[in-house]
Every structure is written in C-alpha cells, then in structure tokens.
Design a protein around this motif. Structure first.
Motif, mmCIF file in Angstrom:
data_model
loop_
_atom_site.group_PDB
_atom_site.id
_atom_site.type_symbol
_atom_site.label_atom_id
_atom_site.label_comp_id
_atom_site.label_asym_id
_atom_site.label_seq_id
_atom_site.Cartn_x
_atom_site.Cartn_y
_atom_site.Cartn_z
ATOM 1 N N GLY A 28 0.835 -1.188 0.000
ATOM 2 C CA GLY A 28 0.000 0.000 0.000
ATOM 3 C C GLY A 28 0.870 1.237 0.000
ATOM 4 O O GLY A 28 2.042 1.212 -0.347
ATOM 5 N N LEU A 175 -4.904 6.153 -1.723
ATOM 6 C CA LEU A 175 -4.727 5.798 -3.125
ATOM 7 C C LEU A 175 -4.282 7.012 -3.917
ATOM 8 O O LEU A 175 -4.740 8.131 -3.682
ATOM 9 C CB LEU A 175 -6.024 5.251 -3.719
ATOM 10 C CG LEU A 175 -6.448 3.844 -3.294
ATOM 11 C CD1 LEU A 175 -7.757 3.467 -3.970
ATOM 12 C CD2 LEU A 175 -5.366 2.820 -3.621
ATOM 13 N N GLU A 179 -5.459 6.129 -9.065
ATOM 14 C CA GLU A 179 -5.962 4.840 -8.594
ATOM 15 C C GLU A 179 -7.308 4.954 -7.874
ATOM 16 O O GLU A 179 -7.846 3.949 -7.411
ATOM 17 C CB GLU A 179 -4.952 4.210 -7.636
ATOM 18 C CG GLU A 179 -3.596 3.910 -8.258
ATOM 19 C CD GLU A 179 -2.578 3.467 -7.218
ATOM 20 O OE1 GLU A 179 -1.615 2.781 -7.607
ATOM 21 O OE2 GLU A 179 -2.740 3.810 -6.027
ATOM 22 N N LEU A 182 -10.024 2.496 -8.830
ATOM 23 C CA LEU A 182 -9.715 1.067 -8.914
ATOM 24 C C LEU A 182 -10.620 0.190 -8.053
ATOM 25 O O LEU A 182 -11.011 -0.901 -8.493
ATOM 26 C CB LEU A 182 -8.244 0.829 -8.565
ATOM 27 C CG LEU A 182 -7.243 1.308 -9.622
ATOM 28 C CD1 LEU A 182 -5.822 0.941 -9.222
ATOM 29 C CD2 LEU A 182 -7.566 0.728 -10.994
ATOM 30 N N PRO A 183 -10.972 0.571 -6.812
ATOM 31 C CA PRO A 183 -11.892 -0.292 -6.053
ATOM 32 C C PRO A 183 -13.212 -0.528 -6.780
ATOM 33 O O PRO A 183 -13.706 -1.661 -6.847
ATOM 34 C CB PRO A 183 -12.097 0.483 -4.748
ATOM 35 C CG PRO A 183 -10.869 1.312 -4.593
ATOM 36 C CD PRO A 183 -10.507 1.714 -5.991
ATOM 37 N N GLN A 232 -8.847 -8.165 -5.309
ATOM 38 C CA GLN A 232 -8.271 -6.889 -5.747
ATOM 39 C C GLN A 232 -9.142 -5.718 -5.309
ATOM 40 O O GLN A 232 -8.633 -4.691 -4.846
ATOM 41 C CB GLN A 232 -8.138 -6.869 -7.274
ATOM 42 C CG GLN A 232 -6.841 -7.443 -7.805
ATOM 43 C CD GLN A 232 -5.676 -6.497 -7.625
ATOM 44 O OE1 GLN A 232 -5.291 -6.169 -6.493
ATOM 45 N NE2 GLN A 232 -5.080 -6.061 -8.710
ATOM 46 N N ARG A 235 -8.698 -5.347 -1.639
ATOM 47 C CA ARG A 235 -7.328 -4.884 -1.387
ATOM 48 C C ARG A 235 -7.218 -3.375 -1.573
ATOM 49 O O ARG A 235 -6.689 -2.659 -0.708
ATOM 50 C CB ARG A 235 -6.407 -5.638 -2.342
ATOM 51 C CG ARG A 235 -4.922 -5.407 -2.197
ATOM 52 C CD ARG A 235 -4.214 -6.471 -3.026
ATOM 53 N NE ARG A 235 -2.783 -6.218 -3.124
ATOM 54 C CZ ARG A 235 -2.177 -5.778 -4.201
ATOM 55 N NH1 ARG A 235 -2.887 -5.519 -5.292
ATOM 56 N NH2 ARG A 235 -0.865 -5.581 -4.229
ATOM 57 N N TYR A 236 -7.722 -2.887 -2.692
ATOM 58 C CA TYR A 236 -7.624 -1.450 -2.963
ATOM 59 C C TYR A 236 -8.521 -0.643 -2.029
ATOM 60 O O TYR A 236 -8.194 0.495 -1.678
ATOM 61 C CB TYR A 236 -7.977 -1.156 -4.424
ATOM 62 C CG TYR A 236 -6.798 -1.331 -5.357
ATOM 63 C CD1 TYR A 236 -5.717 -0.458 -5.317
ATOM 64 C CD2 TYR A 236 -6.751 -2.375 -6.277
ATOM 65 C CE1 TYR A 236 -4.633 -0.610 -6.166
ATOM 66 C CE2 TYR A 236 -5.672 -2.542 -7.134
ATOM 67 C CZ TYR A 236 -4.618 -1.658 -7.059
ATOM 68 O OH TYR A 236 -3.537 -1.823 -7.894
ATOM 69 N N HIS A 237 -9.645 -1.209 -1.635
ATOM 70 C CA HIS A 237 -10.508 -0.496 -0.687
ATOM 71 C C HIS A 237 -9.800 -0.303 0.651
ATOM 72 O O HIS A 237 -9.857 0.786 1.245
ATOM 73 C CB HIS A 237 -11.816 -1.266 -0.490
ATOM 74 C CG HIS A 237 -12.682 -0.687 0.594
ATOM 75 N ND1 HIS A 237 -13.377 0.500 0.443
ATOM 76 C CD2 HIS A 237 -12.943 -1.123 1.871
ATOM 77 C CE1 HIS A 237 -14.034 0.772 1.570
ATOM 78 N NE2 HIS A 237 -13.783 -0.195 2.439
ATOM 79 N N ARG A 240 -7.082 2.268 0.362
ATOM 80 C CA ARG A 240 -7.659 3.620 0.336
ATOM 81 C C ARG A 240 -7.949 4.134 1.743
ATOM 82 O O ARG A 240 -7.681 5.290 2.050
ATOM 83 C CB ARG A 240 -8.943 3.618 -0.492
ATOM 84 C CG ARG A 240 -9.847 4.828 -0.208
ATOM 85 C CD ARG A 240 -11.097 4.809 -1.054
ATOM 86 N NE ARG A 240 -10.810 5.359 -2.361
ATOM 87 C CZ ARG A 240 -11.669 5.340 -3.389
ATOM 88 N NH1 ARG A 240 -12.828 4.737 -3.253
ATOM 89 N NH2 ARG A 240 -11.335 5.893 -4.534
ATOM 90 N N PRO A 245 -3.400 -3.206 2.838
ATOM 91 C CA PRO A 245 -4.469 -4.120 2.408
ATOM 92 C C PRO A 245 -4.861 -5.152 3.445
ATOM 93 O O PRO A 245 -5.853 -5.864 3.267
ATOM 94 C CB PRO A 245 -3.858 -4.799 1.178
ATOM 95 C CG PRO A 245 -2.399 -4.758 1.416
ATOM 96 C CD PRO A 245 -2.134 -3.465 2.138
ATOM 97 N N TRP A 396 -5.799 4.348 -14.018
ATOM 98 C CA TRP A 396 -6.813 3.297 -13.920
ATOM 99 C C TRP A 396 -7.258 2.784 -15.277
ATOM 100 O O TRP A 396 -7.743 1.638 -15.392
ATOM 101 C CB TRP A 396 -8.031 3.811 -13.148
ATOM 102 C CG TRP A 396 -8.743 4.953 -13.818
ATOM 103 C CD1 TRP A 396 -8.481 6.282 -13.663
ATOM 104 C CD2 TRP A 396 -9.816 4.870 -14.767
ATOM 105 N NE1 TRP A 396 -9.328 7.044 -14.443
ATOM 106 C CE2 TRP A 396 -10.162 6.193 -15.130
ATOM 107 C CE3 TRP A 396 -10.521 3.801 -15.327
ATOM 108 C CZ2 TRP A 396 -11.168 6.478 -16.046
ATOM 109 C CZ3 TRP A 396 -11.532 4.087 -16.249
ATOM 110 C CH2 TRP A 396 -11.855 5.407 -16.581
#
Length: 437
Positions: A28, A175, A179, A182-183, A232, A235-237, A240, A245, A396
């Motif tokens: 991250g 993020l 990005e 991305l979530p 994924q 992970r991105y959430h 953020r 992650p 993105w």
C-alpha cells in the motif's frame, strides 16, 4: 512545495509457503523501509504517487547511523537527505548526475530535509517526523528518493513513509489520484466475471453429455479469476482507507497464483487438443507444461516480493526484471503447442480422407492462435504503453483495458470451444480421439 513542518508500522504448496514467509513488509502507500549499511548514492524509497491539491507526505526516520571509513573526517550531514521529483524531472536528473555533483543540490528536485536538519528537530525518542503538504498548484506525480552524497559513507536507518490525499473533511485517501477508481473498477469486473462464470457453469450443466475435462478446467479458471478480482477490489478499498491491504493481500496472492497456473495450463491443454481430441499429451507437450508451471510459480513469488517490499530493498529491481522475463517466456512457450497442432491439422487435411473436417478444425486453431497472440500483445505491451503514456490521473484506464481484454478473451474462447454436439470441432469420429501429434 509548501515548507516542511515537524510533528510528533508439490508447486502450489511451495508457492504458498514462500509467499506467506515473505509477508514481512507493508503493502500500500504506508510503507516501512530498513536500510542496513547501504552504500547506494540514490535510492528510490517510494514508488510514484499522484497527489491532488491536498496531498500529504509523511516521513519518519529512526535508528539512523552513518558509518565512515577509519580515520575519515566527520560526515557532512547536509549531503545526506530525502527529496522528491517528477518523472519528467527524473529523466533530466539522470543526465545531470552523470556529470557529477550532489543530487541534493540539483535544481530539478524538491529537497525535503537532510540529516543535518533532522538532528535539530528530533523527538525525545530519537525519531524524526516530517510532514509536507503539497501546495494546491503543485499537485502531480512524485517519487520519493534518499540521497547519500557523502563519499565513503554507508547508511543504516528505518524509514516509514505515508503518502495520501486529504479530502475536504480531513479523511485520508491513501490511493494515488490515478488509482481512485480502482476499487469500483475491480468490483464491477468481479460482477461481470461472476456472471461469466455462472453462464459457463450453466452451459456445462446443460451440455453435460458433451462436456469434457477441459471444460471443467476452464470453469475453474473463470472462478479463480473472479475471486482474484474480488480480492483486488477489497485490497484497494483497504489501501484507500488505511494505507494497508491487511488480510486481503493473502487472498489476492493465493487466488492470483491459482489463476495464473490455471490460465497457462488451460491454454496449453486447448492448444494440444487434450481431452477433446486426445486423452493424452505428447512428450514435447508435457515438456512445455513442465517448463511453464515452475516458471509461473517463480513469477508469482516475484510478484509477492515486489508487492511486499519497497523499491529501496536491494534486489527489488532484479525481482521486477525476473518477473517480466518469466512472463514473456511463459507467453511465448504457450504458442508452440498451437503451432504444432496447426501444422498437424494442415498435413492431415492434405493427406487423409477427412479434409473438410480438418479444414474446419484448422480454421478454428488459427483463430485461437490469433486470439492468444492478440491477448498477449495487448495485455503485455499495449497496457504497458497506456500506463506509461497516460496522464497520472488516468492510470486506472490501463487496468480497465487489461481486465476488459481478459474478459473478452475468456468469452471468445468459451464460445469457440463450448461443449455442444453442434460444434463442428467436437464432431469427431472415434478413430480421431487418439491421434498422435
């Protein structure tokens, strides 16, 4: 740049063991780096991050030590410190450095602080904490570097870095600007891939009389891809909201590993005609499979190393190059079985009494060859070019292009090789079930 202010973390089994043993860093945009008697003059500490108008850089340095040769004069701590620079300035910086001089004195960088300034602002615990807020007119993509311009000096230090954008209500978004979507993107792709998996499962069930082992493997591939997309998104959430992650990283590594292994296995099996043309693999086809699977295990280990360490780790760029090299080798290797099958079908169409049927199969394999080559070219080259050339706010787009290309490839492959008695490719006579290639 605003002025600084100071204020007071078998193959699959082997992969899983190695992957879990490597979970020592923090992924991250909150990262921890440990330099141990490092003699490099310039070190990339944090990968490029896109800052908006309210971007913030936090750096915490502790346990820092400078080691000098015996009888050497005291170090000039003004020659050791941290700086940020943009990608455009970084290119010019490399040219300037080749001519000598200290990078901290270069006009193409934004110097954050030096070890000399650290000594004057340490806390009672010996740690130095630094906060820099990006000016509204200075938003952009920056990389964080450490520079050591002291001749003969080696440095040890623990460095914690947090990069984030702050919202109007003070909420941190870890993020990068590019990005931010991305979530949502990965959640949408998860839903689409889940629909594809459900439809494929229904096709297998409806045509179970014609379904073969390869169709079950194709279903497993789509399931693993669906789960990797979900991980994924999670992970991105988490990145953020927290900068890390957490347990989503483990799910991502596991499902991505299974997806990669299954993808190359399925492509090779389809390319050789296994299960629907013949119940066995020729020796050279087994050799391709035995080459690709171990390489994919190593490539997945390289992915873990890259994600779980910052670029400051020694060997990080070597692992990155290993990953790209192995990926290219695997992509090239899967093309050989398709070429062998096309060659066999071309010869069969010219010599046996089933020319029309073999021409149909030959056409299908040629189409599959074009699909595989197009998929590899797009996801490995076009996506890279998109990521390299698009403005940082639209990073993105490259992820969206890759995932849409993957979905398209899966759908087209499913249509071409779907289990159906009406599919001319599966309308085989009994004596065609075991021909050798």
């Amino acid at each position: 740049m605003a002025s600084c202010s100071s204020s007071s973390s078998g193959f699959v089994g082997a992969f899983l063991v190695l992957a879990l043993s490597l979970l020592v860093g923090v992924n991250g945009h909150v990262s921890h780096t440990h330099l141990s008697k490092d003699d490099r003059t310039v070190i990339l500490v944090a990968r490029p991050f896109g800052f908006g108008p309210n971007g913030v850089i936090e750096v915490e340095v502790s346990d820092d030590k400078i080691f000098l040769p015996e009888n050497a004069p005291a170090a000039n701590k003004a020659k050791i410190g941290f700086f940020i620079t943009t990608a455009e300035a970084e290119a010019q910086l490399e040219d300037d450095l080749s001519e000598g001089g200290c990078v901290l004195d270069n006009q193409n960088i934004d110097r954050l602080f030096t070890f000399q300034e650290m000594d004057a602002q340490r806390g009672m615990d010996g740690k130095f904490e630094y906060v820099n807020r990006i000016s509204p007119d200075k938003g952009g993509e920056y990389s964080l570097f450490f520079a050591n311009c002291q001749p003969g000096a080696v440095i040890s230090a623990s460095v914690r870095v947090a990069l984030y954008n702050e919202g109007p209500n003070g909420v941190r978004d870890y993020l990068s600007v590019g990005e931010a979507l991305l979530p949502t993107l990965y959640m949408v792709m998860f839903v689409l891939m889940a629909v594809a998996a459900t439809l494929w499962g229904l096709v297998i069930f409806k045509e179970r009389a014609s379904s073969l082992k390869i169709h079950i493997m194709m279903f497993l591939l789509v399931v693993f891809k669906t789960l990797s997309l979900l991980s994924q998104a999670g992970r991105y959430h988490m990145i953020r909201t927290t900068g890390d992650p957490h347990d989503w990283r483990i799910a991502f590594y596991v499902f991505t590993a299974f997806r990669s292994l299954t993808l190359f296995t399925v492509v090779i099996m389809i390319a050789t005609g296994w299960s629907f043309l013949k119940p066995f693999l020729a020796e050279k086809e087994k050799n391709v499979l035995m080459l690709v699977l171990p390489l994919q295990v190593i490539a997945n280990i390289a992915t873990v190393v890259l994600d779980e360490n910052t670029p400051a780790a020694k060997g990080w760029f070597t692992w990155r190059d290993v990953f790209h090299l192995l990926d290219i080798i695997c992509c090239c290797a899967v093309l050989f079985p398709i070429v062998w099958t096309i060659k066999h079908l071309r010869e069969a169409a010219a010599t046996d009494g089933k020319a029309a049927r073999n021409v149909v199969k030959l056409t299908l394999f040629r189409q599959f060859y074009v699909m595989v080559v197009s998929y590899i070219y797009f996801t490995r080259i076009v996506v890279y070019l998109l990521r390299s050339t698009m403005p940082f706010e639209y990073i993105w787009v490259s992820d969206a292009a890759r995932e849409l290309a993957t979905l398209t490839f899966f759908v087209l492959t499913g249509i071409k090789f779907r289990p159906s008695e009406e599919n001319p490719y599966f309308a085989l006579a009994d004596d065609e079930r075991a021909f050798p290639l």
